[in-house]
Design a protein around this motif. Structure first.
Motif, PDB file in Angstrom:
ATOM      1  N   SER A  51       0.850  -1.185   0.000  1.00  0.00           N
ATOM      2  CA  SER A  51       0.000   0.000   0.000  1.00  0.00           C
ATOM      3  C   SER A  51       0.885   1.234   0.000  1.00  0.00           C
ATOM      4  CB  SER A  51      -0.899   0.003   1.237  1.00  0.00           C
ATOM      5  OG  SER A  51      -1.609  -1.200   1.332  1.00  0.00           O
ATOM      6  N   CYS A  89       2.356   1.455   4.720  1.00  0.00           N
ATOM      7  CA  CYS A  89       1.319   0.455   4.935  1.00  0.00           C
ATOM      8  C   CYS A  89       1.507  -0.703   3.964  1.00  0.00           C
ATOM      9  CB  CYS A  89      -0.059   1.071   4.734  1.00  0.00           C
ATOM     10  SG  CYS A  89      -0.350   2.518   5.764  1.00  0.00           S
ATOM     11  N   SER A  90       1.269  -1.910   4.428  1.00  0.00           N
ATOM     12  CA  SER A  90       1.363  -3.083   3.568  1.00  0.00           C
ATOM     13  C   SER A  90       0.479  -4.172   4.117  1.00  0.00           C
ATOM     14  CB  SER A  90       2.807  -3.579   3.473  1.00  0.00           C
ATOM     15  OG  SER A  90       3.257  -4.028   4.725  1.00  0.00           O
ATOM     16  N   HIS A  95      -6.043  -7.371   6.935  1.00  0.00           N
ATOM     17  CA  HIS A  95      -5.525  -6.815   5.694  1.00  0.00           C
ATOM     18  C   HIS A  95      -5.540  -5.292   5.681  1.00  0.00           C
ATOM     19  CE1 HIS A  95      -5.162 -10.726   3.923  1.00  0.00           C
ATOM     20  NE2 HIS A  95      -6.439 -10.986   4.103  1.00  0.00           N
ATOM     21  N   VAL A  96      -5.871  -4.681   6.796  1.00  0.00           N
ATOM     22  CA  VAL A  96      -5.990  -3.225   6.847  1.00  0.00           C
ATOM     23  C   VAL A  96      -5.059  -2.661   7.912  1.00  0.00           C
ATOM     24  CG1 VAL A  96      -7.543  -1.280   7.230  1.00  0.00           C
ATOM     25  CG2 VAL A  96      -8.390  -3.333   6.098  1.00  0.00           C
ATOM     26  N   ASP A 100      -5.493   0.952   2.575  1.00  0.00           N
ATOM     27  CA  ASP A 100      -5.743  -0.480   2.436  1.00  0.00           C
ATOM     28  C   ASP A 100      -7.231  -0.753   2.264  1.00  0.00           C
ATOM     29  OD1 ASP A 100      -3.058  -0.982   2.703  1.00  0.00           O
ATOM     30  OD2 ASP A 100      -3.172  -1.548   4.817  1.00  0.00           O
TER      31      ASP A 100
END
Length: 443
Positions: A362, A366-367, A401-402, A407
């Motif tokens: 992201s 962020c990832s 996943h956030v 994301d």
């Protein structure tokens, strides 16, 4: 953003072994000719049917990361399962029923044979929100076991785990083509968290820095604007903005939706496509591709919408061979349906194991990962409206996943593209809704 509590019950590491080969033969279990499978059952949920591999007694146990099935329970579902009023005779149980033979029936006659059943009771500890290993390893399901039906010495290997799997829930406060707000839902509370802007202005790609994305092909010939609209749908763009008004994700129609030769429908052989984009951390006006969504109408009279979504690798622009397909589904256009990304229910290439699938990073620091065996399972879903109706997509997204708003935003852009694909793929003989027929100057 506050998540909503969900519990995931996963069943994996499946394997079957029979200690004495002659007994296996008498039971009709032959690895080469008689496949084995199991039905995994939980009250109030659809039965999940999955294959069970035969394992030699000398072989190692199956990989514990291979997840065969998952059930996802929110608080109401758990309360219903645990309520004594629903089960007066016996408490609910999770069952794994193992068969040999072919699934289904031939001429109304089943060709399967019961080997045995493994079961576990549903208990209050499921609702505690902790990771609990309910079972791990081999268990007897043959003659002599509590529900054995197969040969003596038949053993099933499985892992059963209960763990918290919270989700964020969002809803578009109107049809995506009407540029609505996006609300986060937590119980009875609905809070604006994003806004959605729909446009048909082809020039918007340049304003928002999308000039480096694939451009829609133009039709040759002296067509008027109305004739073009009847022959192609292109230039649609959805921008997702955060509360400050900054764009944080986008869905751009990069391949036009056009009818196939001799038809008035978009075909599987020539689908339309969206590119799902995220801001490039190197600059405000630069974007990077994150995923590609293709949509088409299936052949036949049933009115089915086909959808395929793939993640795009670093540096790629979403070519067919340049991404990892993580979802492909068919939706009834007359009734609507659900678009789902779940690494257990969908496995590229029908692999018996979950394949590692990593998403691009992201923006910023962020990832997140999609489909890694350690966290495989549900990723997101969204409802899809029926043809001819206006949708208000409801989106559920796994919290793991956030890690930042970007994301969540890319999944919302994807959900908007899924919803708008119903309209983009409707037969060209029909008149489009007025939201899609505005002039370029009013977009």
């Amino acid at each position: 953003m506050d998540p909503r509590a969900f519990v995931r019950v996963s069943i994996g590491a499946l394997g079957l072994r029979i200690a004495v080969a002659s007994k296996a033969a008498r039971a009709g279990v032959h690895a080469s000719s008689s496949p084995c499978f199991c039905e995994i059952r939980l009250p109030y949920f659809s039965t999940q049917t999955v294959p069970v591999p035969l394992i030699s007694p000398k072989s190692a146990a199956p990989n514990h990361r291979n997840i065969a099935a998952c059930f996802y329970l929110d608080e109401p579902a758990l309360l219903k399962l645990l309520s004594p009023s629903w089960f007066r005779s016996a408490p609910p149980r999770l069952e794994v029923v193992v068969f040999t033979g072919l699934q289904g029936s031939c001429c109304g006659v089943s060709e399967r044979k019961l080997l045995g059943t493994f079961s576990l009771p549903v208990s209050l500890e499921w609702a505690e929100g902790k990771t609990i290993q309910l079972h791990a390893g081999w268990t007897s399901i043959g003659q002599g076991s509590s529900k054995g039906g197969g040969p003596a010495g038949a053993e099933l290997h499985l892992n059963v785990k209960v763990e918290a799997d919270p989700r964020y829930i969002f809803q578009f406060d109107g049809d995506p083509a009407l540029s609505p707000q996006v609300l986060q839902i937590q119980g009875s509370l609905k809070q604006p968290i994003f806004s959605c802007k729909f446009s048909r202005d082809r020039g918007s790609r340049l304003r928002f820095g999308l000039a480096d994305t694939p451009r829609a092909n133009s039709w040759a010939g002296p067509f008027s604007e109305k004739e073009k609209e009847r022959k192609e749908r292109k230039g649609w763009l959805v921008m997702i903005h955060d509360l400050s008004g900054s764009p944080v994700a986008a869905a751009s129609m990069v391949t036009p939706f056009v009818p196939s030769t001799g038809s008035d429908k978009v075909s599987r052989s020539n689908p339309g496509a969206w590119l799902i984009l995220r801001p490039d951390p190197s600059g405000v006006d630069s974007w990077q591709p994150w995923g590609r969504l293709e949509a088409w109408r299936e052949r036949g009279k049933w009115g089915l919408l086909g959808l395929r979504f793939q993640l795009v690798g670093e540096g790629g622009l979403g070519g067919i061979g340049n991404g990892i397909v993580v979802s492909e589904c068919v939706i009834n256009c007359k009734k609507g349906g659900e678009f789902l990304i779940d690494t257990v229910r969908f496995r590229p290439g029908n692999s018996p194991a979950i394949s590692p699938v990593e998403s691009p990073h992201s923006s910023g620091d962020c990832s997140f990962n999609l489909g890694l065996p350690a966290v495989g399972g549900f990723v997101m879903n969204c409802n899809v409206h029926a043809d001819g109706k206006k949708g208000r997509p409801l989106v559920q997204l796994a919290m793991r996943h956030v890690t930042c708003v970007e994301d969540a935003a890319v999944f919302l852009a994807l959900s908007a593209a899924v919803d708008l694909s119903i309209d983009a793929c409707q037969p060209f003989s029909r008149k489009m809704r007025k939201e899609f027929l505005r002039s370029e100057s009013s977009s």
